[in-house]
Write an enzyme that holds these catalytic residues in place. Structure first.
Site, PDB file in Angstrom:
ATOM      1  N   GLY A 115      44.409  22.532  60.106  1.00 55.65           N
ATOM      2  CA  GLY A 115      43.900  22.601  61.474  1.00 55.65           C
ATOM      3  C   GLY A 115      42.815  23.657  61.691  1.00 55.65           C
ATOM      4  O   GLY A 115      42.483  23.969  62.831  1.00 55.65           O
ATOM      5  N   GLU A 349      31.987  24.915  52.689  1.00 61.30           N
ATOM      6  CA  GLU A 349      31.358  26.245  52.787  1.00 61.30           C
ATOM      7  C   GLU A 349      30.355  26.344  53.951  1.00 61.30           C
ATOM      8  O   GLU A 349      29.254  26.878  53.811  1.00 61.30           O
ATOM      9  CB  GLU A 349      30.734  26.639  51.448  1.00 61.30           C
ATOM     10  CG  GLU A 349      31.808  26.658  50.361  1.00 61.30           C
ATOM     11  CD  GLU A 349      31.582  27.663  49.285  1.00 61.30           C
ATOM     12  OE1 GLU A 349      30.993  28.710  49.588  1.00 61.30           O
ATOM     13  OE2 GLU A 349      32.013  27.399  48.163  1.00 61.30           O
ATOM     14  N   THR A 351      29.565  23.701  57.372  1.00 63.00           N
ATOM     15  CA  THR A 351      28.851  22.431  57.555  1.00 63.00           C
ATOM     16  C   THR A 351      27.387  22.722  57.899  1.00 63.00           C
ATOM     17  O   THR A 351      27.036  23.837  58.330  1.00 63.00           O
ATOM     18  CB  THR A 351      29.469  21.646  58.730  1.00 63.00           C
ATOM     19  OG1 THR A 351      29.389  22.467  59.900  1.00 63.00           O
ATOM     20  CG2 THR A 351      30.936  21.300  58.480  1.00 63.00           C
TER      21      THR A 351
HETATM   22  N1  CAA Z   1      29.907  39.328  55.876  1.00 65.03           N
HETATM   23  C1  CAA Z   1      30.667  40.292  56.419  1.00 65.03           C
HETATM   24  N2  CAA Z   1      31.008  40.356  57.732  1.00 65.03           N
HETATM   25  C2  CAA Z   1      30.587  39.351  58.515  1.00 65.03           C
HETATM   26  C3  CAA Z   1      29.805  38.286  58.016  1.00 65.03           C
HETATM   27  C4  CAA Z   1      29.451  38.308  56.644  1.00 65.03           C
HETATM   28  N3  CAA Z   1      28.702  37.353  56.093  1.00 65.03           N
HETATM   29  N4  CAA Z   1      29.548  37.432  59.019  1.00 65.03           N
HETATM   30  C5  CAA Z   1      30.140  37.935  60.128  1.00 65.03           C
HETATM   31  N5  CAA Z   1      30.762  39.106  59.799  1.00 65.03           N
HETATM   32  C6  CAA Z   1      31.480  39.998  60.713  1.00 65.03           C
HETATM   33  C7  CAA Z   1      30.612  40.312  61.903  1.00 65.03           C
HETATM   34  O1  CAA Z   1      29.786  41.445  61.638  1.00 65.03           O
HETATM   35  C8  CAA Z   1      31.620  40.608  63.004  1.00 65.03           C
HETATM   36  O2  CAA Z   1      32.061  41.944  62.875  1.00 65.03           O
HETATM   37  P1  CAA Z   1      32.493  42.808  64.190  1.00 65.03           P
HETATM   38  O3  CAA Z   1      33.764  42.159  64.671  1.00 65.03           O
HETATM   39  O4  CAA Z   1      32.716  44.180  63.639  1.00 65.03           O
HETATM   40  O5  CAA Z   1      31.390  42.700  65.188  1.00 65.03           O
HETATM   41  C9  CAA Z   1      32.782  39.673  62.637  1.00 65.03           C
HETATM   42  O6  CAA Z   1      32.620  39.340  61.250  1.00 65.03           O
HETATM   43  C10 CAA Z   1      32.778  38.414  63.447  1.00 65.03           C
HETATM   44  O7  CAA Z   1      31.540  37.804  63.208  1.00 65.03           O
HETATM   45  P2  CAA Z   1      30.892  36.737  64.181  1.00 65.03           P
HETATM   46  O8  CAA Z   1      31.093  37.159  65.618  1.00 65.03           O
HETATM   47  O9  CAA Z   1      29.514  36.461  63.701  1.00 65.03           O
HETATM   48  O10 CAA Z   1      31.823  35.506  63.960  1.00 65.03           O
HETATM   49  P3  CAA Z   1      31.683  34.158  64.628  1.00 65.03           P
HETATM   50  O11 CAA Z   1      33.036  33.843  65.175  1.00 65.03           O
HETATM   51  O12 CAA Z   1      30.504  34.004  65.485  1.00 65.03           O
HETATM   52  O13 CAA Z   1      31.375  33.274  63.291  1.00 65.03           O
HETATM   53  C11 CAA Z   1      31.181  31.249  62.105  1.00 65.03           C
HETATM   54  C12 CAA Z   1      31.728  32.256  63.115  1.00 65.03           C
HETATM   55  C13 CAA Z   1      29.771  31.512  61.670  1.00 65.03           C
HETATM   56  C14 CAA Z   1      31.275  29.893  62.744  1.00 65.03           C
HETATM   57  C15 CAA Z   1      32.136  31.415  60.934  1.00 65.03           C
HETATM   58  O14 CAA Z   1      33.454  31.268  61.378  1.00 65.03           O
HETATM   59  C16 CAA Z   1      31.862  30.426  59.821  1.00 65.03           C
HETATM   60  O15 CAA Z   1      30.997  30.681  58.983  1.00 65.03           O
HETATM   61  N6  CAA Z   1      32.603  29.309  59.782  1.00 65.03           N
HETATM   62  C17 CAA Z   1      32.552  28.379  58.644  1.00 65.03           C
HETATM   63  C18 CAA Z   1      33.622  28.734  57.682  1.00 65.03           C
HETATM   64  C19 CAA Z   1      33.458  28.030  56.389  1.00 65.03           C
HETATM   65  O16 CAA Z   1      32.379  28.030  55.790  1.00 65.03           O
HETATM   66  N7  CAA Z   1      34.563  27.428  55.898  1.00 65.03           N
HETATM   67  C20 CAA Z   1      34.584  26.700  54.651  1.00 65.03           C
HETATM   68  C21 CAA Z   1      35.364  27.418  53.573  1.00 65.03           C
HETATM   69  S1  CAA Z   1      35.325  26.500  52.065  1.00 65.03           S
HETATM   70  C22 CAA Z   1      36.936  26.344  51.569  1.00 65.03           C
HETATM   71  O17 CAA Z   1      37.783  27.063  52.028  1.00 65.03           O
HETATM   72  C23 CAA Z   1      37.308  25.265  50.587  1.00 65.03           C
HETATM   73  C24 CAA Z   1      37.051  25.552  49.155  1.00 65.03           C
HETATM   74  O18 CAA Z   1      37.966  25.660  48.324  1.00 65.03           O
HETATM   75  C25 CAA Z   1      35.669  25.608  48.693  1.00 65.03           C
END
Ligand code: CAA
Length: 391
Positions: A115, A349, A351
């Site tokens: 989910g 990783e 979309t």
């Molecule tokens: N490195 C370190 N810290 C980071 C970061 C990064 N790249 N990106 C964000 N952060 C930090 C921010 O600095 C922020 O810190 P503070 O709370 O201190 O301000 C905190 O994390 C929250 O960041 P955001 O407010 O930017 O977070 P968000 O909620 O806006 O971001 C998102 C959301 C971009 C949608 C993120 O959730 C995302 O990338 N989602 C996609 C996830 C994904 O790629 N999933 C697939 C995984 S693949 C898998 O699991 C299967 C496999 O086996 C391959």
């Protein structure tokens, strides 16, 4: 060496494994033997000591042959081993990273749940502190190498009401009581790869297996994705190259209206686009890799590379099939497999839609990159290549 391995040992039989929907059992041991599983890890931690650009070139060559090989690099190296290098204690590096880099243990990354995919902070898995242990419960889904890996990097909520700030990262091993894994079949692509689920029921994880601090899990996960997305992007560049190279070969061989089809303008146009996409993909990846080598934060540059390369690998595969005509529509040629495999890249990783939101937010000034407590270490050849005796 990697190109040789991929072309001689993988390409001849990959179609059969893809049809069987099974991973060739020789692949992981052979990648381990060749040193590919520790390519950019310092020699002192069991790796080969190469830089992050080399990692990218390796991923390109692997996915030129088949996406499933690069997926191994994404999870074992990009999402797991590099996270241990970045965030691990010295003990964790010796205990978990070194055997991974030597290829004795395989590693996976457990973030996504049934989910919670794009919306990472919405995960349901929990980790309750109990003395010097944490008790983990939850289910992870779409996990590459789920049934093959010995080590999992698992994300779970230590503070269920804390949202993104309530997530913590743990190193879980497959032999811990309460860990169960299984495979998922019936995927459109990446069929010769291993994809599955990991379920945890009251798994007792020692506190020394916690990666980073409590509540740092979201940031660790995002930093892992900076590295995983780089391997996906460089791999997708290899997939575009596969489409281009196969189309070039076919365009020289196949004749219509008395001449090779490469001499027809509309086929030339498809070749031209594929060449343009490959060049742009390669350069976007090399920029991200160069920034990693410099130890410069590259979240935006990696994201745009991942978005561009995977989107264009789908386009390239569609064009390659069109160049091959009816043969491209059959599994007599590999281009139909390229199309099926390319579709995974625009989903896992992050979309394409997540990357579009990120790029817009950077451009609009809604998102900036703050310094992390632990950055991915800049590449230093002297340190990376020094043996354990000089530690
Ligand atoms: N490195 C370190 N810290 C980071 C970061 C990064 N790249 N990106 C964000 N952060 C930090 C921010 O600095 C922020 O810190 P503070 O709370 O201190 O301000 C905190 O994390 C929250 O960041 P955001 O407010 O930017 O977070 P968000 O909620 O806006 O971001 C998102 C959301 C971009 C949608 C993120 O959730 C995302 O990338 N989602 C996609 C996830 C994904 O790629 N999933 C697939 C995984 S693949 C898998 O699991 C299967 C496999 O086996 C391959």
């Amino acid at each position: 060496m990697v190109r040789d391995f991929a072309q001689k040992e993988i390409i001849p039989t990959i179609g059969e494994w893809d049809r069987k929907q099974e991973m060739n059992p020789a692949v992981l041991p052979r990648m381990a033997e060749l040193g590919i599983l520790g390519i950019c890890i310092p020699v002192r931690y069991g790796g080969q000591g190469f830089d992050y650009i080399t990692l990218g070139l390796v991923c390109e060559e692997l996915e030129r042959a088949d996406t499933t090989l690069r997926v191994v690099m994404s999870v074992h190296m990009g999402l797991n081993s590099m996270a241990l290098l970045q965030w691990g204690t010295e003990e964790q590096k010796q205990k978990f990273l070194a055997p991974q880099a030597r290829g004795e243990k395989y590693a996976a990354f457990c973030l996504t749940e049934p989910g919670a995919g794009s919306d990472v902070a919405n995960m349901a898995a929990t980790a309750r502190k109990s003395g010097d242990k944490y008790i983990l419960n939850g289910e992870k889904m779409w996990i590459s190498l789920a049934s093959k890996a010995h080590h999992f990097l698992v994300f779970a909520k230590t503070d269920p009401a804390g949202g993104a700030k309530g997530i913590t990262a743990f190193i879980v091993t497959s032999d811990m009581p309460g860990v169960k894994t299984g495979d998922i079949h019936g995927k459109l692509g990446v069929r010769a790869g291993s994809t599955g689920w990991v379920a945890m029921q009251d798994v007792e994880v020692p506190a020394e297996n916690r990666l980073g601090e409590e509540g740092e899990g979201f940031k660790i996960a995002m930093s892992c994705l900076d590295n995983g997305r780089y391997t996906v992007a460089t791999g997708a560049t290899g997939l575009i190259r596969a489409c281009l190279e196969d189309s070039l070969k076919y365009a020289h061989e196949r004749e219509t209206f008395g001449k090779p089809i490469g001499q027809h303008q509309l086929v030339k146009q498809k070749i031209a686009f594929m060449q343009q996409w490959y060049d742009a993909a390669f350069l976007l990846c090399m920029r991200a890799g160069w920034m990693k080598n410099q130890g410069v934060r590259n979240t935006r540059e990696t994201s745009v590379a991942k978005w561009y390369t995977t989107d264009h690998s789908v386009q390239a595969a569609l064009e390659a099939i069109q160049v091959h005509g009816a043969y491209g529509f059959s599994d007599e040629y590999p281009v139909e497999r390229y199309l099926r495999n390319s579709k995974g890249g625009v989903i896992y990783e992050g979309t394409s839609e997540i990357h579009q939101l990120m790029q817009a937010d950077y451009a609009l000034g809604y998102r900036d990159d703050k310094p992390l407590r632990c950055e991915l270490p800049a590449y230093d050849a002297e340190y990376w290549q020094a043996g354990p005796e000089t530690t």
